[in-house]
Design a protein around this motif. Structure first.
Motif, PDB file in Angstrom:
ATOM      1  N   ASP A 211      56.855  58.036  87.157  1.00 57.80           N
ATOM      2  CA  ASP A 211      55.646  57.390  88.161  1.00 57.80           C
ATOM      3  C   ASP A 211      55.605  55.968  87.756  1.00 57.80           C
ATOM      4  O   ASP A 211      56.153  55.608  86.542  1.00 57.80           O
ATOM      5  CB  ASP A 211      54.545  58.181  87.918  1.00 57.80           C
ATOM      6  N   LYS A 213      52.316  53.438  87.402  1.00 57.67           N
ATOM      7  CA  LYS A 213      51.086  53.557  87.524  1.00 57.67           C
ATOM      8  C   LYS A 213      50.118  51.974  87.653  1.00 57.67           C
ATOM      9  O   LYS A 213      49.295  52.122  88.430  1.00 57.67           O
ATOM     10  CB  LYS A 213      50.164  54.235  86.269  1.00 57.67           C
ATOM     11  N   GLY A 225      46.836  55.483  91.435  1.00 57.68           N
ATOM     12  CA  GLY A 225      47.200  56.861  91.467  1.00 57.68           C
ATOM     13  C   GLY A 225      48.654  56.999  91.331  1.00 57.68           C
ATOM     14  O   GLY A 225      49.337  57.934  91.023  1.00 57.68           O
ATOM     15  N   PHE A 268      51.441  70.351  85.674  1.00 55.74           N
ATOM     16  CA  PHE A 268      52.037  69.102  85.702  1.00 55.74           C
ATOM     17  C   PHE A 268      51.559  68.605  84.454  1.00 55.74           C
ATOM     18  O   PHE A 268      50.307  68.322  84.021  1.00 55.74           O
ATOM     19  CB  PHE A 268      51.376  68.446  86.926  1.00 55.74           C
ATOM     20  N   ASN A 284      47.865  67.953  84.610  1.00 56.08           N
ATOM     21  CA  ASN A 284      47.222  68.474  85.838  1.00 56.08           C
ATOM     22  C   ASN A 284      47.424  69.608  86.535  1.00 56.08           C
ATOM     23  O   ASN A 284      48.535  70.235  86.221  1.00 56.08           O
ATOM     24  CB  ASN A 284      47.574  67.243  86.780  1.00 56.08           C
ATOM     25  N   ARG A 286      48.069  70.582  89.470  1.00 55.22           N
ATOM     26  CA  ARG A 286      48.658  70.371  90.780  1.00 55.22           C
ATOM     27  C   ARG A 286      50.162  69.631  90.706  1.00 55.22           C
ATOM     28  O   ARG A 286      50.203  69.297  89.476  1.00 55.22           O
ATOM     29  CB  ARG A 286      47.671  69.484  91.600  1.00 55.22           C
ATOM     30  N   GLY A 288      52.245  66.095  91.387  1.00 54.40           N
ATOM     31  CA  GLY A 288      51.748  64.756  91.238  1.00 54.40           C
ATOM     32  C   GLY A 288      51.933  64.131  92.504  1.00 54.40           C
ATOM     33  O   GLY A 288      52.655  64.474  93.247  1.00 54.40           O
ATOM     34  N   ASP A 289      51.310  63.147  92.771  1.00 51.89           N
ATOM     35  CA  ASP A 289      51.542  62.133  93.885  1.00 51.89           C
ATOM     36  C   ASP A 289      51.426  60.719  93.290  1.00 51.89           C
ATOM     37  O   ASP A 289      50.471  60.115  92.790  1.00 51.89           O
ATOM     38  CB  ASP A 289      50.148  62.327  95.021  1.00 51.89           C
ATOM     39  N   PRO A 290      52.778  60.057  93.727  1.00 48.82           N
ATOM     40  CA  PRO A 290      53.652  60.271  94.587  1.00 48.82           C
ATOM     41  C   PRO A 290      55.085  61.183  94.074  1.00 48.82           C
ATOM     42  O   PRO A 290      55.965  61.130  94.638  1.00 48.82           O
ATOM     43  CB  PRO A 290      54.216  58.771  94.997  1.00 48.82           C
ATOM     44  N   GLU A 291      54.593  62.022  92.964  1.00 49.65           N
ATOM     45  CA  GLU A 291      56.235  62.635  92.216  1.00 49.65           C
ATOM     46  C   GLU A 291      56.658  63.705  93.351  1.00 49.65           C
ATOM     47  O   GLU A 291      57.563  63.901  93.678  1.00 49.65           O
ATOM     48  CB  GLU A 291      55.830  63.306  91.150  1.00 49.65           C
TER      49      GLU A 291
END
Ligand code: AMP
Ligand code: GLY
Length: 421
Positions: A211, A213, A225, A268, A284, A286, A288-291
């Motif tokens: 990512d 950041k 994010g 994650f 995390n 969930r 990832g965003d934008p992963e």
């Protein structure tokens, strides 16, 4: 099968697209969704983090399976409420979402199960913080124990600033979420995101990504994010993946079980690749965003079947197969993000989807007259795919050039670490 997907970001647009590809998906609903998700799903206007509202919507629409994208519904107990109502749901329970909800919980788990991570101390007073700072060298790392909307991590070169931040946090800046702090040793290295899907017993590796950041080119500006990502991470060799699975993921699931938690969902791991191996920065509960916008376009396995198997505890024998392609995504964000920004500006043109381009919506909605409006901080994720990272990069930035939107910005250097190497 009738599915309800919770969330409204680029991650959920990629999830919606992948769920729609499954022959078993007969109807897809999303709550609240966005203008891009609306092309795959019927969007329902409801608060995805309100368990009672989700259960009602699931009943009203004869939903067979609820899929949770972001952390807020997980932490609020949406999966627990669905289970209590007899509705199958994908994602960890509120108790299991503690992996994201409490930094201290994870650090103590690392200590008790020998999981590599930065040295740390639990601090509830400024003098405890001061004592820890004196035991490490700058930069200093302070983290609020609980969820603080991405504002609970302080990284600073200045001891005075660290003490000032600790005073504010411990003084109740984020209420109960910041009355306990985790102070950490600073880790040097390259950061990667690593994902697994699990039903608490079986672990299905779900790929790696990197990512970006900071808001601006050259990793300048405020933390966001995430402004762009690529997958797979060239740093994530098969040997490193084995190290992550055996030294970090396996003992984590063992530790969770020992603490009475059966974890079902995506896990994650944010990892720092240091000179002495991979170390856990955070978990995390969930994707990832934008992963997700670079993982799911490469997924060849039926996502719905994997999520169903995980939710039912039947993941044994499953695996996730990814294409050999590379993917790179560029986030187009509203001017001012991650600070304040104007909402409701008009996007007049978007690139078309093609085998090499996916256009994901993150913060968009449709005006009554049909115009596409930017309504969030992160607005679009433009993903390029190719046989090499160079090709994926060219496809993504080619797509970016077709966007017509005056009030947005994007980083021009997504992928620089891997492309310069
Ligand atoms: P976290 O939410 O714990 O992942 O922290 C947010 C970001 O701060 C991470 O993605 C890292 O870039 C950075 N960070 C957190 N902890 C450390 C650490 N111990 N050493 C260096 N950087 C860190
Ligand atoms: N991109 C980082 C995250 O989703 O938390």
């Amino acid at each position: 099968m009738r599915i309800l997907l919770l969330g409204s970001g680029g991650r959920e647009h990629a999830l919606a697209e992948a769920l729609r590809r499954s022959p078993q998906c007969s109807a897809l609903f999303a709550a609240p969704g966005n203008a891009g998700i609306a092309e795959h799903a019927e969007c329902l206007a409801l608060d995805a983090a309100n368990p009672a509202a989700v259960v009602k919507a699931a009943r009203d629409n004869q939903i067979d399976f609820v899929v949770v994208g972001p952390e807020a519904p997980l932490v609020a107990g949406v999966v627990d409420a669905c289970a209590a109502a007899g509705i199958l749901a994908f994602g960890p329970t509120a108790a299991a979402a503690v992996v994201e909800g409490s930094k201290l919980f994870i650090k103590d788990l690392c200590r008790d199960f020998s999981i590599p991570t930065a040295r740390y101390a639990r601090c509830t007073t400024v003098s405890e913080v001061a004592a820890f700072l004196d035991s490490v060298s700058a930069p200093y790392v302070l983290k609020a124990d609980g969820l603080c909307a991405g504002k609970g991590v302080i990284l600073t070169e200045s001891r005075d600033e660290a003490i000032e931040a600790a005073t504010t946090l411990l003084g109740g800046q984020f209420g109960a979420a910041s009355t306990t702090l985790v102070c950490e040793e600073f880790l040097h290295g390259e950061e990667i995101s690593y994902f697994v899907l699990t039903d608490g017993e079986t672990v299905v590796p779900f790929g790696s990504a990197q990512d970006h950041k900071r808001a601006f080119d050259g990793d300048q500006g405020l933390n966001t994010g995430g402004m762009g990502a690529y997958s797979p991470s060239p740093r994530c060799t098969p040997a490193l993946e084995q190290e992550i699975l055996t030294k970090i993921i396996a003992p984590t699931l063992k530790g969770l079980k020992a603490r009475g938690i059966s974890y079902r969902g995506f896990l994650f791991a944010g990892l720092m690749l240091t000179d002495s191996g991979a170390k856990l920065l955070e978990y995390n509960a969930r994707l990832g965003d934008p992963e997700t916008e670079v993982l799911l376009p490469r997924l060849e396995t039926d996502l719905l079947l994997l999520l169903l198997a995980a939710a039912k505890g039947e993941l044994a024998g499953h695996s996730a197969v990814f294409s050999a392609e590379h993917a790179l995504t560029v986030i187009y964000a509203s001017n001012g993000y991650p600070g304040g920004y104007e909402k409701g500006t008009t996007i007049t043109a978007l690139p078309a989807n093609s085998p090499a381009v996916r256009v994901y919506h993150a913060g968009t909605s449709r005006a009554e007259d049909g115009r596409l409006l930017a309504t969030g901080g992160r607005v679009l994720a433009l993903t390029g795919l190719g046989q090499t990272l160079v090709a994926a990069h060219a496809a993504a930035y080619g797509a970016v050039n077709h966007v017509r939107w005056d009030e947005g910005f994007y980083r021009r250097d997504i992928g620089w670490r891997a492309l310069d190497a």
